[in-house]
Write an enzyme that holds these catalytic residues in place. Structure first.
Site, mmCIF file in Angstrom:
data_model
loop_
_atom_site.group_PDB
_atom_site.id
_atom_site.type_symbol
_atom_site.label_atom_id
_atom_site.label_comp_id
_atom_site.label_asym_id
_atom_site.label_seq_id
_atom_site.Cartn_x
_atom_site.Cartn_y
_atom_site.Cartn_z
ATOM 1 N N HIS A 203 0.801 -1.401 0.370
ATOM 2 C CA HIS A 203 -0.058 0.143 -0.418
ATOM 3 C C HIS A 203 0.704 1.686 -0.053
ATOM 4 O O HIS A 203 0.553 2.550 -0.269
ATOM 5 C CB HIS A 203 -0.692 -0.018 0.797
ATOM 6 C CG HIS A 203 -0.144 0.623 2.109
ATOM 7 N ND1 HIS A 203 0.009 -0.552 3.007
ATOM 8 C CD2 HIS A 203 0.142 0.939 3.316
ATOM 9 C CE1 HIS A 203 1.308 -0.693 4.375
ATOM 10 N NE2 HIS A 203 0.596 0.800 4.132
HETATM 11 C C1 UD1 Z 1 -2.433 5.675 6.104
HETATM 12 C C2 UD1 Z 1 -0.975 6.317 6.304
HETATM 13 C C3 UD1 Z 1 0.168 4.904 6.559
HETATM 14 C C4 UD1 Z 1 0.273 3.920 6.666
HETATM 15 C C5 UD1 Z 1 -1.571 2.925 6.736
HETATM 16 C C6 UD1 Z 1 -1.966 2.129 6.663
HETATM 17 C C7 UD1 Z 1 -0.715 8.529 6.580
HETATM 18 C C8 UD1 Z 1 0.127 9.459 5.482
HETATM 19 N N1 UD1 Z 1 -0.142 7.479 5.751
HETATM 20 O O1 UD1 Z 1 -2.063 5.678 4.459
HETATM 21 O O2 UD1 Z 1 1.400 5.487 6.924
HETATM 22 O O3 UD1 Z 1 0.828 2.579 6.278
HETATM 23 O O4 UD1 Z 1 -2.474 4.509 6.543
HETATM 24 O O5 UD1 Z 1 -2.735 1.591 6.451
HETATM 25 O O6 UD1 Z 1 -1.516 8.654 7.194
HETATM 26 N N2 UD1 Z 1 -9.309 4.704 1.451
HETATM 27 C C9 UD1 Z 1 -10.473 4.127 1.460
HETATM 28 N N3 UD1 Z 1 -10.867 3.608 2.924
HETATM 29 C C10 UD1 Z 1 -10.482 3.891 4.102
HETATM 30 C C11 UD1 Z 1 -9.549 4.914 4.457
HETATM 31 C C12 UD1 Z 1 -8.535 4.688 2.963
HETATM 32 O O7 UD1 Z 1 -11.290 3.947 0.728
HETATM 33 O O8 UD1 Z 1 -11.413 3.884 5.195
HETATM 34 C C13 UD1 Z 1 -8.607 4.802 0.863
HETATM 35 C C14 UD1 Z 1 -9.127 6.475 -0.146
HETATM 36 O O9 UD1 Z 1 -9.459 6.264 -1.383
HETATM 37 C C15 UD1 Z 1 -7.954 7.117 -0.117
HETATM 38 C C16 UD1 Z 1 -6.766 5.831 0.400
HETATM 39 O O10 UD1 Z 1 -7.551 4.876 0.812
HETATM 40 O O11 UD1 Z 1 -7.456 8.330 -0.435
HETATM 41 C C17 UD1 Z 1 -5.603 6.496 1.306
HETATM 42 O O12 UD1 Z 1 -5.994 6.495 2.383
HETATM 43 P P1 UD1 Z 1 -4.991 7.389 3.874
HETATM 44 O O13 UD1 Z 1 -5.340 7.257 4.605
HETATM 45 O O14 UD1 Z 1 -4.629 8.730 3.606
HETATM 46 O O15 UD1 Z 1 -3.811 6.858 3.315
HETATM 47 P P2 UD1 Z 1 -3.709 4.964 3.371
HETATM 48 O O16 UD1 Z 1 -2.856 5.459 1.896
HETATM 49 O O17 UD1 Z 1 -4.286 4.501 4.168
HETATM 50 N N1 UDP Z 2 -3.309 -5.709 9.004
HETATM 51 C C1 UDP Z 2 -4.475 -6.626 8.971
HETATM 52 N N2 UDP Z 2 -5.050 -6.728 7.324
HETATM 53 C C2 UDP Z 2 -4.653 -6.140 6.401
HETATM 54 C C3 UDP Z 2 -3.565 -6.107 6.032
HETATM 55 C C4 UDP Z 2 -2.675 -5.761 7.679
HETATM 56 O O1 UDP Z 2 -5.267 -6.746 9.435
HETATM 57 O O2 UDP Z 2 -5.396 -7.118 5.785
HETATM 58 C C5 UDP Z 2 -2.688 -5.433 10.371
HETATM 59 C C6 UDP Z 2 -1.546 -5.588 10.302
HETATM 60 O O3 UDP Z 2 -1.242 -7.420 10.402
HETATM 61 C C7 UDP Z 2 -1.016 -4.894 11.487
HETATM 62 C C8 UDP Z 2 -1.726 -3.534 10.252
HETATM 63 O O4 UDP Z 2 -2.291 -4.236 10.408
HETATM 64 O O5 UDP Z 2 -1.373 -5.590 12.514
HETATM 65 C C9 UDP Z 2 -0.351 -2.776 9.945
HETATM 66 O O6 UDP Z 2 -0.834 -2.194 8.875
HETATM 67 P P1 UDP Z 2 -0.885 -1.803 7.689
HETATM 68 O O7 UDP Z 2 -0.098 -2.445 6.720
HETATM 69 O O8 UDP Z 2 -1.973 -1.018 6.987
HETATM 70 O O9 UDP Z 2 -0.149 -0.049 7.851
HETATM 71 P P2 UDP Z 2 1.779 -0.061 7.934
HETATM 72 O O10 UDP Z 2 2.037 -0.394 9.307
HETATM 73 O O11 UDP Z 2 2.446 -0.134 7.357
HETATM 74 O O12 UDP Z 2 1.764 1.713 8.836
#
Ligand code: UD1
Ligand code: UDP
Length: 364
Positions: A203
């Site tokens: 992601h």
């Molecule tokens: C965010 C964090 C990242 C973390 C990740 C965990 C920031 C800058 N990034 O990234 O560090 O690793 O979360 O998963 O804070 N979206 C949905 N549904 C949701 C949430 C998001 O559809 O419930 C989609 C939307 O299109 C959105 C995109 O995901 O624009 C990105 O979401 P955002 O929270 O901005 O950042 P992540 O890529 O999820």
């Molecule tokens: N995770 C989850 N479901 C998924 C992918 C990840 O529960 O489909 C869990 C994973 O085990 C870990 C946390 O989400 O505990 C990590 O989140 P993510 O990878 O979204 O964020 P990051 O750690 O890169 O910030």
């Protein structure tokens, strides 16, 4: 109220659960504020159920947007909540936009900031998370570090020693507390998955936002799937790009919706190897002993390489991924770390140590 926990995104929930529980055991007044950065049921509510987290006392519902839009919405909502609720300290987790927005808002209001997972550095400012980490630590009164390298980074940046506490990794508390619940076989049967597979999750913006990179990744994953099935719960950020690039077109690629915590770790536990760019998954695979190939040029979690099962795979090596996965899945070590090594203090008791630091007078 003494403590206000700020959570907003998937990894925050996993880190906050043991800290909330440890403070609760001490009878300390606390509340949980959900920013709503993640809002899909599979990115948010399922974690509250899986982890037994209390229902949030407030949900700002900020949702998605550009960095500036999202951070501005976060700060506006948080300022209102902090003013109304008057916490002594806000506790922020990890490196997402909710983390830095809460630290900045609290600092401006003269409210204390405690940062769980302080001091991690990739030294790569192209990552939004690195910017969030640096700013949050600069503003934090209490820096709670998961590893010795993080302590060293904070000291190098001039953070006074009395603000830095090496407490271990609360994400591993959550993992060890739930070990009995990770039923890989049950998950496999429920989802009709093959007995032997590689789990994948991607992601990071650097991997999923650029169509050329996505095309190269899809080719690499298809190459892996020529040899072993790939099961990939798809983060919403990459869904459209991976669909457009035909990721699901290979008969041995199994795409799933994002999984809840218990199901996801079960998937990882049953995997022959993991392909990821997640921060937390690098740590969880280290403790579970599952080989992990991290599709990034760097990591802010180097102990997962020196003490764990992690190996970085740079963009230039994407074409070699099928061979690297095959080796890892056959049991060949992915790095030079001693088998079974565990990073110091990743022992399931980080939440208690964090509570010790935050409320030393009110021991267990
Ligand atoms: C965010 C964090 C990242 C973390 C990740 C965990 C920031 C800058 N990034 O990234 O560090 O690793 O979360 O998963 O804070 N979206 C949905 N549904 C949701 C949430 C998001 O559809 O419930 C989609 C939307 O299109 C959105 C995109 O995901 O624009 C990105 O979401 P955002 O929270 O901005 O950042 P992540 O890529 O999820
Ligand atoms: N995770 C989850 N479901 C998924 C992918 C990840 O529960 O489909 C869990 C994973 O085990 C870990 C946390 O989400 O505990 C990590 O989140 P993510 O990878 O979204 O964020 P990051 O750690 O890169 O910030």
């Amino acid at each position: 109220m003494a403590f206000l926990h700020i959570v907003g995104a998937r990894p925050n929930f996993v880190k906050a659960a043991p800290v909330v529980a440890a403070l609760d055991r001490r009878g300390i007044a606390q509340q949980v504020l959900h920013t709503g950065q993640h809002y899909d049921e599979r990115m948010s509510a399922v974690f509250f159920r899986d982890l037994g987290l209390p229902r949030p006392d407030a949900d700002l519902g900020v949702g998605s947007g550009s960095h500036a839009q999202q951070t501005a919405a976060l700060m506006t909502g948080l300022e209102r909540e902090f003013t109304e609720r008057s916490p002594e300290t806000v506790i922020v987790y990890g490196d997402v936009n909710s983390t830095v927005a809460a630290a900045l808002t609290a600092a401006k209001l003269g409210i204390g900031v405690a940062h769980v997972e302080a001091g991690l550095r990739s030294f790569d400012r192209t990552m939004p998370e690195e910017v969030n980490r640096v700013v949050t630590d600069r503003l934090s009164d209490v820096c709670l570090a998961t590893s010795a390298d993080a302590v060293a980074h904070l000291a190098d940046e001039g953070v006074p020693a009395d603000r830095i506490h090496l407490v271990g990794n609360p994400m591993i508390d959550t993992l060890t507390a739930n070990l009995d619940r990770f039923d890989a076989e049950g998950l496999r049967v429920r989802h009709g998955l093959p007995a032997s597979y590689v789990a994948a999750t991607l992601h990071r913006p650097a991997n999923v936002d650029d169509p050329d990179t996505v095309a190269r990744l899809v080719a690499a994953v298809h190459g892996v799937a020529d040899r072993i099935d790939v099961v990939m719960p798809v983060h919403p950020r990459g869904r459209a790009a991976f669909d457009a690039a035909g990721l699901g077109g290979h008969p041995r690629v199994h795409l799933l919706e994002p999984l809840g915590y218990i199901d996801f770790v079960a998937l990882v536990r049953g995997a022959a190897a993991v392909v990821t760019d997640s921060g937390g998954v690098q740590e969880e695979t280290t403790i579970l002993g599952v080989p992990c190939l991290t599709l990034r040029p760097n990591t802010e979690r180097p102990v997962t390489i020196t003490h764990g099962t992690n190996r970085l795979v740079s963009r230039e090596e994407f074409a070699e991924l099928p061979a690297l996965v095959a080796k890892a899945a056959s049991g060949e070590p992915v790095n030079g770390a001693p088998a079974g090594a565990v990073p110091p203090l990743w022992d399931g008791a980080a939440g208690e140590r964090i509570a010790d630091v935050l409320s030393p007078a009110q021991g267990r």
